[in-house]
Design a protein around this motif. Structure first.
Motif, PDB file in Angstrom:
ATOM      1  N   THR A 119      46.592  42.464  42.856  1.00 26.55           N
ATOM      2  CA  THR A 119      45.867  42.816  44.075  1.00 26.55           C
ATOM      3  C   THR A 119      44.596  41.984  44.191  1.00 26.55           C
ATOM      4  O   THR A 119      44.307  41.412  45.249  1.00 26.55           O
ATOM      5  CB  THR A 119      45.539  44.317  44.103  1.00 26.55           C
ATOM      6  N   LEU A 120      43.831  41.891  43.102  1.00 30.54           N
ATOM      7  CA  LEU A 120      42.620  41.060  43.120  1.00 30.54           C
ATOM      8  C   LEU A 120      42.962  39.603  43.422  1.00 30.54           C
ATOM      9  O   LEU A 120      42.279  38.952  44.216  1.00 30.54           O
ATOM     10  CB  LEU A 120      41.893  41.140  41.775  1.00 30.54           C
ATOM     11  N   SER A 121      43.993  39.092  42.770  1.00 29.53           N
ATOM     12  CA  SER A 121      44.397  37.697  42.999  1.00 29.53           C
ATOM     13  C   SER A 121      44.804  37.473  44.449  1.00 29.53           C
ATOM     14  O   SER A 121      44.456  36.451  45.048  1.00 29.53           O
ATOM     15  CB  SER A 121      45.558  37.320  42.075  1.00 29.53           C
ATOM     16  N   TYR A 122      45.531  38.419  45.008  1.00 26.60           N
ATOM     17  CA  TYR A 122      45.960  38.303  46.403  1.00 26.60           C
ATOM     18  C   TYR A 122      44.753  38.266  47.338  1.00 26.60           C
ATOM     19  O   TYR A 122      44.682  37.443  48.253  1.00 26.60           O
ATOM     20  CB  TYR A 122      46.901  39.456  46.766  1.00 26.60           C
ATOM     21  N   LEU A 123      43.792  39.148  47.082  1.00 23.95           N
ATOM     22  CA  LEU A 123      42.579  39.164  47.908  1.00 23.95           C
ATOM     23  C   LEU A 123      41.795  37.869  47.749  1.00 23.95           C
ATOM     24  O   LEU A 123      41.237  37.343  48.722  1.00 23.95           O
ATOM     25  CB  LEU A 123      41.698  40.355  47.537  1.00 23.95           C
ATOM     26  N   GLN A 145      39.781  52.307  45.228  1.00 26.75           N
ATOM     27  CA  GLN A 145      38.595  53.106  44.887  1.00 26.75           C
ATOM     28  C   GLN A 145      38.138  52.811  43.455  1.00 26.75           C
ATOM     29  O   GLN A 145      36.937  52.672  43.196  1.00 26.75           O
ATOM     30  CB  GLN A 145      38.886  54.604  45.054  1.00 26.75           C
ATOM     31  N   ARG A 146      39.092  52.711  42.538  1.00 22.60           N
ATOM     32  CA  ARG A 146      38.743  52.394  41.139  1.00 22.60           C
ATOM     33  C   ARG A 146      38.145  50.995  41.037  1.00 22.60           C
ATOM     34  O   ARG A 146      37.110  50.799  40.393  1.00 22.60           O
ATOM     35  CB  ARG A 146      39.975  52.514  40.243  1.00 22.60           C
ATOM     36  N   LEU A 147      38.786  50.019  41.700  1.00 19.17           N
ATOM     37  CA  LEU A 147      38.268  48.647  41.674  1.00 19.17           C
ATOM     38  C   LEU A 147      36.886  48.568  42.322  1.00 19.17           C
ATOM     39  O   LEU A 147      36.024  47.810  41.876  1.00 19.17           O
ATOM     40  CB  LEU A 147      39.250  47.694  42.370  1.00 19.17           C
ATOM     41  N   GLY A 164      34.589  40.373  40.966  1.00 15.95           N
ATOM     42  CA  GLY A 164      36.053  40.322  40.896  1.00 15.95           C
ATOM     43  C   GLY A 164      36.551  38.905  40.677  1.00 15.95           C
ATOM     44  O   GLY A 164      37.457  38.661  39.882  1.00 15.95           O
ATOM     45  N   ARG A 165      35.937  37.951  41.389  1.00 17.00           N
ATOM     46  CA  ARG A 165      36.317  36.536  41.208  1.00 17.00           C
ATOM     47  C   ARG A 165      35.991  36.067  39.787  1.00 17.00           C
ATOM     48  O   ARG A 165      36.764  35.332  39.173  1.00 17.00           O
ATOM     49  CB  ARG A 165      35.594  35.666  42.230  1.00 17.00           C
ATOM     50  N   ALA A 166      34.849  36.501  39.278  1.00 16.31           N
ATOM     51  CA  ALA A 166      34.466  36.115  37.906  1.00 16.31           C
ATOM     52  C   ALA A 166      35.453  36.693  36.897  1.00 16.31           C
ATOM     53  O   ALA A 166      35.827  36.014  35.933  1.00 16.31           O
ATOM     54  CB  ALA A 166      33.045  36.586  37.610  1.00 16.31           C
ATOM     55  N   LEU A 167      35.887  37.934  37.117  1.00 18.59           N
ATOM     56  CA  LEU A 167      36.867  38.542  36.213  1.00 18.59           C
ATOM     57  C   LEU A 167      38.184  37.780  36.257  1.00 18.59           C
ATOM     58  O   LEU A 167      38.790  37.507  35.214  1.00 18.59           O
ATOM     59  CB  LEU A 167      37.088  40.012  36.576  1.00 18.59           C
ATOM     60  N   LEU A 168      38.633  37.416  37.454  1.00 16.58           N
ATOM     61  CA  LEU A 168      39.872  36.640  37.578  1.00 16.58           C
ATOM     62  C   LEU A 168      39.750  35.305  36.849  1.00 16.58           C
ATOM     63  O   LEU A 168      40.676  34.884  36.142  1.00 16.58           O
ATOM     64  CB  LEU A 168      40.203  36.397  39.052  1.00 16.58           C
ATOM     65  N   ALA A 169      38.615  34.642  37.014  1.00 15.61           N
ATOM     66  CA  ALA A 169      38.409  33.347  36.345  1.00 15.61           C
ATOM     67  C   ALA A 169      38.426  33.525  34.827  1.00 15.61           C
ATOM     68  O   ALA A 169      39.008  32.698  34.104  1.00 15.61           O
ATOM     69  CB  ALA A 169      37.087  32.729  36.790  1.00 15.61           C
TER      70      ALA A 169
END
Length: 154
Positions: free
Chosen positions: A44-48, A75-77, A103-108
């Motif tokens: 979901t994060l990657s899609y966003l 809600q959790r995110l 969120g972007r930093a976590l994905l990276a």
């Protein structure tokens, strides 16, 4: 598991499907970090990140989950500071979700850790094996991308 050409063409797609399935399972199993995001949260994060702000209904459909389940995940995110929600400019009743800088930093960081783990694993191969894997991967990746592009919005 190795794929050998079959004399019976209908079996070839089944053999390739079995290899791709095993590849997906092994990849998720070997590269997942305990305590990390769930697969649904990560995708979901990657899609966003790739597609920009989205409505909850779109995210739910994209992840093949119910809208209430996606609402709980968002809600959790959001509590974790990985996404934010805002009223949709076009429809004040709807909510659009977007990934935050955190969120972007976590994905990276997740990508960095996966690539680091893969680099370690590749270091166990002989130079000849690494050359062969590099050659095969160079042919395989474009085909896999083309195959999956047709299912990108399903």
């Amino acid at each position: 598991m190795s794929v050998t050409p079959s004399a019976d063409p209908p079996e070839e797609p089944q053999a390739v499907a079995a290899v791709l399935d095993e590849l997906a399972v092994l990849t998720v199993r070997r590269l997942s970090v305990q305590g990390d995001l769930s697969l649904t949260a990560a995708t979901t994060l990657s899609y966003l990140d790739r597609n920009g702000p989205q409505r909850l209904s779109v995210l739910a459909a994209r992840q093949s989950v119910t809208q209430p389940s996606m609402t709980q995940l968002v809600q959790r995110l959001e509590r974790e500071g990985l996404v934010c929600r805002a009223v949709d400019d076009l429809d004040g009743r709807a909510v659009r979700v977007s990934v935050t800088d955190a969120g972007r930093a976590l994905l990276a960081e997740r990508r960095r850790r996966r690539r680091e783990r893969l680099t370690e694993m590749l270091g166990t191969l002989s130079p000849g094996e690494l050359r062969e894997l590099t050659r095969v991967a160079g042919e395989f990746l474009p085909l896999l991308r083309r195959l999956l592009e047709g299912t990108a919005d399903e």
